[in-house]
Design an enzyme around this catalytic site. Structure first.
Site, PDB file in Angstrom:
ATOM      1  N   ASN A 134      -6.443  -2.473   2.480  1.00  0.00           N
ATOM      2  CA  ASN A 134      -6.396  -3.913   2.722  1.00  0.00           C
ATOM      3  C   ASN A 134      -7.819  -4.437   2.850  1.00  0.00           C
ATOM      4  OD1 ASN A 134      -3.614  -4.281   2.758  1.00  0.00           O
ATOM      5  ND2 ASN A 134      -3.444  -4.053   4.964  1.00  0.00           N
TER       6      ASN A 134
ATOM      7  N   ARG B 122       0.835  -1.211   0.000  1.00  0.00           N
ATOM      8  CA  ARG B 122       0.000   0.000   0.000  1.00  0.00           C
ATOM      9  C   ARG B 122       0.862   1.251   0.000  1.00  0.00           C
ATOM     10  NH1 ARG B 122      -3.226   0.084   4.892  1.00  0.00           N
ATOM     11  NH2 ARG B 122      -1.475  -1.099   5.660  1.00  0.00           N
TER      12      ARG B 122
END
Length: 102
Positions: free
Chosen positions: A49, A31
């Protein structure tokens, strides 16, 4: 791999890309890496997520820059391991400022 919808751009060519990334992409800096690439491209959105182990990437901006981000997500230089990326294109919403990790 399947593009859904017509991918219609706004009047100024901006679009919304949603990409679901499957593989070993949680807990490996994926990320953060995605956020850095998106900011370099001038995109807004988020990398989140999901409970099933995937990462959902939502990016908005010029279509060519969203396509570049998608290419980088599939390109093999990401942290972890990307097994598949499924994308969906939609009209630009303008609902984000910056790019965040969730």
């Amino acid at each position: 791999m399947g593009e859904t919808g017509d991918g219609a751009a706004s009047g100024d060519g901006r679009v919304r890309l949603t990409a679901w990334v499957r593989g070993r992409v949680q807990g490996v800096g994926f990320r953060w890496w995605t956020r850095a690439r998106a900011l370099e491209l001038g995109l807004t959105g988020a990398a989140t997520n999901l409970s099933d182990g995937r990462v959902e990437v939502v990016a908005e901006g010029p279509r060519d820059r969203c396509e570049e981000l998608l290419s980088q997500l599939r390109g093999g230089a990401t942290p972890g391991r990307v097994d598949a990326v499924v994308e969906s294109w939609a009209q630009y919403r303008g609902s984000s400022t910056g790019f965040v990790e969730r």
